[in-house]
Write a protein that holds these residues in place. Structure first.
Motif, PDB file in Angstrom:
ATOM      1  N   VAL A 294       0.838  -1.206   0.000  1.00  7.28           N
ATOM      2  CA  VAL A 294       0.000   0.000   0.000  1.00  7.28           C
ATOM      3  C   VAL A 294       0.871   1.253   0.000  1.00  7.28           C
ATOM      4  CG1 VAL A 294      -1.685   1.314   1.341  1.00  7.28           C
ATOM      5  CG2 VAL A 294      -1.970  -1.158   1.064  1.00  7.28           C
ATOM      6  N   LEU A 295       1.950   1.227   0.798  1.00 10.72           N
ATOM      7  CA  LEU A 295       2.853   2.380   0.824  1.00 10.72           C
ATOM      8  C   LEU A 295       3.521   2.593  -0.530  1.00 10.72           C
ATOM      9  CD1 LEU A 295       4.573   1.828   4.291  1.00 10.72           C
ATOM     10  CD2 LEU A 295       2.792   3.485   3.744  1.00 10.72           C
ATOM     11  N   TYR A 296       3.847   1.492  -1.226  1.00  9.89           N
ATOM     12  CA  TYR A 296       4.512   1.581  -2.522  1.00  9.89           C
ATOM     13  C   TYR A 296       3.538   1.797  -3.686  1.00  9.89           C
ATOM     14  CZ  TYR A 296       8.507  -0.699  -0.137  1.00  9.89           C
ATOM     15  OH  TYR A 296       9.543  -1.022   0.711  1.00  9.89           O
ATOM     16  N   GLY A 297       2.233   1.579  -3.445  1.00  4.88           N
ATOM     17  CA  GLY A 297       1.275   1.654  -4.538  1.00  4.88           C
ATOM     18  C   GLY A 297       1.340   0.429  -5.440  1.00  4.88           C
ATOM     19  N   GLU A 298       1.634  -0.742  -4.849  1.00  4.73           N
ATOM     20  CA  GLU A 298       1.771  -1.985  -5.617  1.00  4.73           C
ATOM     21  C   GLU A 298       0.636  -2.941  -5.256  1.00  4.73           C
ATOM     22  OE1 GLU A 298       4.436  -3.110  -7.722  1.00  4.73           O
ATOM     23  OE2 GLU A 298       5.202  -1.064  -7.757  1.00  4.73           O
TER      24      GLU A 298
END
Length: 415
Positions: free
Chosen positions: A189-193
């Motif tokens: 979620v932090l990486y947008g993956e």
């Protein structure tokens, strides 16, 4: 935070199983059935233990170790045959055997992390819970994908349910797998993956491929925090093992921790362009070097030869401390590899889908499924191995300096 009791091995008592000579065998059979005593013996045979018993008048006794919390129950059991479990003083210079706590499914899941490395000395901190948390954090940072992390959570749920049956022996690992899955999903979620850069979840922190330097810094910073925690535990262990002197001068004690903080301060000052932080870090590192040098010289016997050896060891500790910190850059490196594989799979998928037609869509779906299956299996294995490597070589190498003796409950091999 874990309680103080949760951070120590099970408390042991030195006991003697005392029984009338004609009831010793019956008493030992009850001890073997209870499985809570590490009996002093040459082997596990009942006859060996019986023959090694100490006799006085018409009474026989066998010594061993028993978890303190289990002795009252054992004593009540032995009373039925006229025997007793009598507490004894701990012999000078003898350490009790170590038994890590196994209460709770989470602790049981994390215990192999520590037991695979070695036996925790009885007087040391039991780092099971802390080691498990560190491992999950490192794994999640390297395997950051929300979709694949949720797949790991699903695997953990299947293990908990005991399915498939062929993997039933791994059932106790379900909290470990689910923890790694949740950590991976959180970093995803932090990486947008989400199965790659699909756009299903927005980038909340950074895109690994767009900001690799920032991710690299975050990996080293995470490593610095983990190393600081390892030094804190190591200082406690050195104090328990050899008192304040060892805790102060040991390379894994206050001396090593001070050197580490100094090197971290210098690196942080150079990164932030702060001369004051660089000077403070250099002064701190100098104090650590002096303390470590005294410890090395004392261990080598002092004198000119001792100080020469200490100088070589000081050079080695500086190099190793710096390299240990930099080693955590792999948290970012393998996170980047994972993101790169996901990006390649997604670009290929969209390229095939843009061609249109049934064949193009079918090929896109197939590539997406196979590509993610490949990324999931390969990267999960790589992240698991690298997290274990960091745990053992960078963290545990500081926490532990001596090997404990494992508690071996006696069950009477030939009873």
């Amino acid at each position: 935070m874990p309680s103080r009791e949760a951070l120590t091995p099970v408390r042991m008592e030195r006991i003697a199983v005392v029984a009338p000579e004609n009831a010793l065998r019956d008493a030992l059979l009850l001890v073997a059935e209870a499985g809570v005593v590490d009996v002093d013996r040459a082997d596990d045979a009942l006859e060996t233990v019986v023959s090694a018993a100490v006799h006085r008048d018409s009474v026989a006794a066998v010594a061993g170790w028993c978890p303190a919390e289990r002795r009252p129950g054992l004593a009540a059991t032995l009373a039925g045959v006229g025997a007793a479990a009598v507490p004894l003083p701990v012999p000078r210079g003898v350490d009790p055997p170590s038994l890590l706590r196994s209460d709770g499914t989470v602790r049981q899941s994390f215990t192999p992390l520590v037991s695979t490395y070695g036996t925790v000395p009885y007087q040391d901190v039991d780092p099971t819970v802390l080691a498990g948390a560190a491992y999950v954090l490192m794994f999640g940072m390297m395997f950051g994908d929300a979709g694949q992390g949720l797949l790991l959570v699903a695997v953990g749920l299947l293990l908990r349910a005991g399915w498939p049956r062929r993997f039933a022996r791994w059932r106790s690992a379900w909290p470990f797998v689910m923890g790694a899955g949740f950590a991976s999903a959180a970093f995803g979620v932090l990486y947008g993956e989400f199965f790659g850069p699909t756009g299903v979840v927005p980038v909340l922190w950074l895109d690994p491929l767009d900001e690799p330097v920032r991710l690299l810094g975050a990996g080293v910073a995470a490593g610095a925090v983990l190393l600081a925690a390892a030094y804190a535990v190591a200082i406690v262990n050195r104090w328990r093992e050899g008192g304040p002197r060892l805790a102060l001068y040991a390379a894994s004690g206050i001396a090593g921790a001070t050197l580490f903080l100094g090197i971290a301060g210098i690196a942080g000052g150079l990164l932030l362009g702060s001369d004051l932080l660089v000077v403070a870090g250099a002064a701190t590192a100098a104090v650590g070097l002096v303390l470590a040098g005294i410890g090395f010289a004392a261990a080598s016997g002092g004198g000119a030869a001792g100080w020469v050896q200490a100088a070589v060891q000081l050079f080695d500790i500086v190099i190793r401390t710096g390299s240990n910190l930099v080693s955590f850059a792999r948290l970012a490196a393998f996170g980047l590899v994972h993101a790169a594989i996901g990006s390649v799979v997604w670009l290929g998928t969209t390229a095939l889908a843009d061609r249109g037609g049934v064949a193009g869509i079918a090929a896109a779906v197939l590539l997406f499924l196979l590509g993610n299956a490949f990324a999931f299996s390969l990267e999960a294995l790589v992240a698991a191995i690298q997290a274990l490597r960091l745990e053992f070589y960078e963290l545990f190498s500081r926490v532990f300096e001596i090997e404990g003796r494992p508690f071996r409950a006696w069950h009477g091999e030939d009873r």
